[in-house]
Scaffold this active site. Structure first.
Site, short mmCIF file in Angstrom:
data_model
loop_
_atom_site.label_atom_id
_atom_site.label_comp_id
_atom_site.label_asym_id
_atom_site.label_seq_id
_atom_site.Cartn_x
_atom_site.Cartn_y
_atom_site.Cartn_z
N LYS A 22 -5.17 -98.59 50.72
CA LYS A 22 -5.07 -99.94 50.12
C LYS A 22 -4.81 -100.98 51.20
O LYS A 22 -5.46 -102.02 51.25
CB LYS A 22 -3.92 -99.95 49.10
CG LYS A 22 -3.44 -101.32 48.68
CD LYS A 22 -2.40 -101.26 47.59
CE LYS A 22 -0.97 -101.44 48.03
NZ LYS A 22 -0.62 -102.71 48.66
N ASN A 23 -3.86 -100.68 52.09
CA ASN A 23 -3.46 -101.68 53.07
C ASN A 23 -4.45 -101.85 54.22
O ASN A 23 -4.25 -102.67 55.10
CB ASN A 23 -2.06 -101.37 53.62
CG ASN A 23 -1.00 -101.59 52.56
OD1 ASN A 23 -1.29 -102.12 51.49
ND2 ASN A 23 0.23 -101.20 52.85
N CYS A 116 4.19 -107.50 44.61
CA CYS A 116 5.41 -106.89 44.10
C CYS A 116 6.61 -107.78 44.35
O CYS A 116 6.73 -108.38 45.42
CB CYS A 116 5.67 -105.57 44.83
SG CYS A 116 4.87 -104.19 44.05
N ARG A 121 9.97 -112.10 50.83
CA ARG A 121 8.61 -112.03 51.38
C ARG A 121 8.07 -113.39 51.82
O ARG A 121 7.08 -113.89 51.27
CB ARG A 121 7.66 -111.37 50.39
CG ARG A 121 8.11 -110.01 49.97
CD ARG A 121 7.06 -109.25 49.25
NE ARG A 121 6.24 -108.48 50.16
CZ ARG A 121 5.32 -107.62 49.79
NH1 ARG A 121 5.08 -107.41 48.54
NH2 ARG A 121 4.63 -106.94 50.66
N ASP A 305 7.28 -98.29 52.14
CA ASP A 305 6.46 -97.96 50.96
C ASP A 305 6.68 -96.53 50.46
O ASP A 305 6.14 -96.15 49.43
CB ASP A 305 4.97 -98.19 51.27
CG ASP A 305 4.63 -99.67 51.34
OD1 ASP A 305 5.49 -100.50 50.99
OD2 ASP A 305 3.51 -100.00 51.77
N ARG A 397 -1.81 -100.88 40.66
CA ARG A 397 -2.13 -101.74 41.81
C ARG A 397 -2.44 -100.93 43.06
O ARG A 397 -3.15 -101.41 43.94
CB ARG A 397 -0.96 -102.70 42.10
CG ARG A 397 -0.82 -103.83 41.10
CD ARG A 397 0.17 -104.87 41.61
NE ARG A 397 0.07 -104.93 43.05
CZ ARG A 397 1.10 -104.91 43.89
NH1 ARG A 397 2.31 -104.89 43.44
NH2 ARG A 397 0.89 -104.94 45.19
C1 UD1 Z 1 2.64 -105.01 54.33
C2 UD1 Z 1 2.10 -104.01 53.33
C3 UD1 Z 1 3.22 -103.48 52.45
C4 UD1 Z 1 4.33 -102.92 53.31
C5 UD1 Z 1 4.77 -103.91 54.38
C6 UD1 Z 1 5.74 -103.31 55.38
C7 UD1 Z 1 -0.16 -104.77 52.94
C8 UD1 Z 1 -1.14 -105.31 51.98
N1 UD1 Z 1 1.10 -104.67 52.51
O1 UD1 Z 1 3.21 -106.08 53.58
O2 UD1 Z 1 2.68 -102.46 51.62
O3 UD1 Z 1 5.45 -102.63 52.49
O4 UD1 Z 1 3.62 -104.36 55.13
O5 UD1 Z 1 5.20 -102.19 55.98
O6 UD1 Z 1 -0.50 -104.38 54.05
N2 UD1 Z 1 8.40 -111.47 57.13
C9 UD1 Z 1 8.92 -112.71 57.46
N3 UD1 Z 1 8.05 -113.76 57.57
C10 UD1 Z 1 6.70 -113.62 57.38
C11 UD1 Z 1 6.19 -112.35 57.05
C12 UD1 Z 1 7.07 -111.29 56.93
O7 UD1 Z 1 10.12 -112.86 57.63
O8 UD1 Z 1 5.96 -114.60 57.51
C13 UD1 Z 1 9.34 -110.32 56.99
C14 UD1 Z 1 9.37 -109.77 55.57
O9 UD1 Z 1 10.27 -110.47 54.74
C15 UD1 Z 1 9.79 -108.34 55.80
C16 UD1 Z 1 9.14 -108.00 57.14
O10 UD1 Z 1 8.82 -109.24 57.75
O11 UD1 Z 1 11.17 -108.25 55.93
C17 UD1 Z 1 7.91 -107.14 57.04
O12 UD1 Z 1 6.98 -107.75 56.18
P1 UD1 Z 1 5.42 -107.61 56.45
O13 UD1 Z 1 5.20 -106.60 57.50
O14 UD1 Z 1 4.86 -108.97 56.66
O15 UD1 Z 1 4.90 -107.05 55.06
P2 UD1 Z 1 3.57 -107.44 54.31
O16 UD1 Z 1 2.49 -107.77 55.28
O17 UD1 Z 1 3.87 -108.41 53.23
#
Ligand code: UD1
Length: 418
Positions: A22-23, A116, A121, A305, A397
């Site tokens: 998915k990711n 989710c 986030r 995850d 999802r």
């Molecule tokens: C992606 C994955 C999700 C997985 C996550 C962590 C996809 C579609 N989803 O989500 O399944 O659980 O990686 O492995 O690939 N953060 C910030 N600012 C930002 C962005 C992130 O502070 O602009 C923080 C988040 O709050 C979190 C951490 O960074 O604590 C990691 O988040 P991130 O790696 O961005 O997760 P996603 O890309 O949303």
């Protein structure tokens, strides 16, 4: 609304073909906006997140046609840079489209993304990265509005290795002028897969999988056929299911290295694991012993995850465990549901303190998010008696044909309309 009815207690035996990740598929779909060439993505999983991403692409004017399990995307006629708010709310990955849409149209408008509800986030790292490349960003009435005259390569240091921010910046930088360097980049296997896809359509990117990614902007991209990597989270979920229910399950088509943090923990739990090329076999016929501590970390650490699923496993292992969630602050919503099934867990801040019990007992529980929902299914399969899992749309999802695959292994699970 649909629910699962599960009669627990069956051991699981058999082989399971792992879906594409998915990711990986979601950012690759977002990347198709960058090119006028036709892209065929092979073996796309039948999950709601993918369906929603395809709907968004269609709203942007791209043509999407399913050919069996493959999907062909033709973005040559894309003519719209606004991502509808209803769809953006359905899918957090809609935010990945910012990078590719701004690259293509020099404009983008997107409602704050959904997905989710597992914590705050934020998208600050996505936005600050895009700003560095020359994008002007304003936020108004729940929308992010972006525009630029041109995109210019820059050095970007991420405050934390965000998966989404790394991918979004890669997408925006592919056709930027000059060279972009992303430092403290996320190192997840799906990021390497995105690099492989983008280079396959003519991009010049290296370093994905390490903390530094270098992107040399190119003028034109083409089409390709691409098979994404397998879903390490789906594979991990089935292996944990086999550990909890007992039996012997072989996950096929998965790179063991991509889930080695999980395999180490499962061995500590007392499971027998063997790896043969792209097959992982897990065998367990006895009571599991608990692992003392598990902390979620960015890759190659233990994946957030799989946190809910491994916590469910700890609940029926002998001894105590502490599970620490370092990435998403509200990712323990499934725990009150597990308690209804007899689990003994106390949550304090980011830690779940688990005292192992003999067995789960069947109960009616609610899936509040994707991975928490999967954990409840595993608990119900391992439980004594009958369970009902409500609100399973969250599970749809990310897991394609979940109940069919579990039934093939011997699980007693059916989907029922409410
Ligand atoms: C992606 C994955 C999700 C997985 C996550 C962590 C996809 C579609 N989803 O989500 O399944 O659980 O990686 O492995 O690939 N953060 C910030 N600012 C930002 C962005 C992130 O502070 O602009 C923080 C988040 O709050 C979190 C951490 O960074 O604590 C990691 O988040 P991130 O790696 O961005 O997760 P996603 O890309 O949303």
């Amino acid at each position: 609304m649909e629910k699962y009815i599960i009669n627990g207690g069956n051991k699981l035996y058999g082989n399971i073909k792992i879906q594409t990740a998915k990711n990986s598929v979601l950012p690759i779909l977002a990347a198709t906006v960058l090119t006028d060439g036709k892209v065929k993505i092979l073996n796309v999983p039948r999950i709601t997140d993918v369906k929603n991403m395809v709907k968004i692409l269609t709203c942007l004017g791209c043509k999407a046609v399913y050919e069996g399990d493959d999907i062909v995307i033709d973005s040559s006629c894309a003519d719209c840079y606004e991502i509808p708010s209803a769809l953006a709310h359905e899918l957090r990955s809609s935010v990945f489209l910012l990078g590719s849409v701004i690259s293509r149209f020099h404009h983008a408008k997107i409602a704050y993304p959904g997905g989710c509800d597992i914590g705050l986030r934020p998208v600050d790292l996505h936005l600050s990265g895009l700003k560095k490349l020359g994008v002007q960003i304003t936020e108004r009435n729940g929308y992010i509005l972006c525009k630029c005259d041109r995109l210019r390569g820059e050095e970007i240091m991420l405050d934390c290795p965000s998966v989404g921010a790394t991918e979004n910046i890669m997408l925006a930088a592919v056709k930027a002028e000059g060279i972009t360097v992303i430092k403290n980049a996320a190192r997840e296997p799906e990021i390497e897969d995105l690099q492989k896809f983008l280079n396959g359509i003519g991009a010049k990117i290296k370093g994905a999988g390490s903390g530094t990614i270098v992107i040399e902007g190119v003028k034109k991209l083409t089409g390709t056929n691409f098979l994404p990597i397998s879903d390490r989270i789906e594979a991990g979920t089935f292996l944990i299911a086999a550990a909890m229910c007992g039996g012997e399950v072989c996950a096929e088509g998965i790179c063991a290295e991509n889930i080695s943090s999980l395999l180490h923990k499962l061995k500590e739990n007392g499971c027998k694991i063997s790896i043969n090329n792209d097959k992982i076999v897990l065998e367990n016929h006895k009571k599991l012993v608990s692992v003392k501590s598990i902390e979620t970390q960015p890759y190659p650490g233990f994946p957030t995850d799989l946190q809910a699923q491994i916590t469910a496993l700890c609940c029926i292992s002998e001894g105590h465990s502490i599970i620490t969630e370092n990435l998403f602050e509200t990712r323990f919503k499934y725990i009150p549901e597990l308690r209804k099934m007899g689990a003994d867990v106390t949550v304090i801040d980011r830690n779940a303190f688990v005292r192992g019990v003999d067995k789960f007992k069947g109960a009616t529980v609610i899936a509040h998010d994707l991975r928490g929902g999967a954990a409840l299914v595993l608990a119900a399969l391992a439980a004594e008696g009958k369970s009902e899992i409500l609100d399973i749309s969250h599970i749809d999802r990310g897991y394609g044909a979940f109940e069919y695959k579990l039934r093939d292994l011997g699980g007693d699970i059916v989907r029922v309309s409410v």
